[in-house]
Design a protein around this motif. Sequence first.
Motif, mmCIF file in Angstrom:
data_model
loop_
_atom_site.group_PDB
_atom_site.id
_atom_site.type_symbol
_atom_site.label_atom_id
_atom_site.label_comp_id
_atom_site.label_asym_id
_atom_site.label_seq_id
_atom_site.Cartn_x
_atom_site.Cartn_y
_atom_site.Cartn_z
ATOM 1 N N PRO A 12 -16.340 26.226 115.115
ATOM 2 C CA PRO A 12 -15.384 25.449 115.895
ATOM 3 C C PRO A 12 -15.517 23.951 115.618
ATOM 4 O O PRO A 12 -16.453 23.494 114.962
ATOM 5 C CB PRO A 12 -15.779 25.752 117.344
ATOM 6 N N SER A 17 -14.587 25.821 120.806
ATOM 7 C CA SER A 17 -13.289 26.461 120.994
ATOM 8 C C SER A 17 -13.345 27.266 122.277
ATOM 9 O O SER A 17 -14.107 28.222 122.369
ATOM 10 C CB SER A 17 -12.956 27.365 119.804
ATOM 11 N N GLN A 23 -10.225 31.371 117.547
ATOM 12 C CA GLN A 23 -11.606 31.670 117.156
ATOM 13 C C GLN A 23 -12.313 32.472 118.247
ATOM 14 O O GLN A 23 -12.996 33.458 117.961
ATOM 15 C CB GLN A 23 -12.386 30.386 116.889
ATOM 16 N N ASN A 164 -4.627 25.366 117.771
ATOM 17 C CA ASN A 164 -5.670 25.710 118.739
ATOM 18 C C ASN A 164 -5.069 26.579 119.844
ATOM 19 O O ASN A 164 -4.004 27.177 119.648
ATOM 20 C CB ASN A 164 -6.317 24.434 119.288
#
Length: 186
Positions: A12, A17, A23, A164
Amino acid sequence: MSGQKLNLLVLPGYQGSGAGHWQTRWEALDPAFTRVQMADWDHPSRDAWCRTLDAAVTAADAPVVFAAHSLGCLTTAFWASQYASAEQLAKVAGALLVAVPDPSGSHFPQDASGFAPVPLTRLPFASIVVASSDDPYGGEPFSQNCASGWGSRWIGIGPRGHINADSGLGDWDEGRRWLGSFGEEG
């Protein structure tokens, strides 16, 4: 993923994250994914992060594939060019490098140290750079320049922000397919 056993290392970026990030979702879906735990997610130091990555690769008992996001991408590039031994580099089957941030950009975290200038040395393993057209941390021209220097395949996915949790990708099956291609190459 392919039938080959791989160590899928999750890297990350700044502050890790959180929930909803692709992820984190990948880790929850598949125990083959292991997060590389940095000592300080809020004050990233290139040296500390690269040494942590170095230890994770050293401990790996099978080929390694990186699933890197943001500062995890820069950590991968610095590690490969300045920290890793030839033996460690030989363990790496590939790297998915998503949302490469520009250390000279206005949104780059001031708490991060040592991530500039970005090494543009060819990576000694297969890699894919994935970029969004409206990423506030690194634009397409910057990521294309990194991809060119690193010898990476470059993929633009349109306007998805910083790729993200806020990008609405869910489990991001397309990213998993790209990551899976590294296990098929070896």
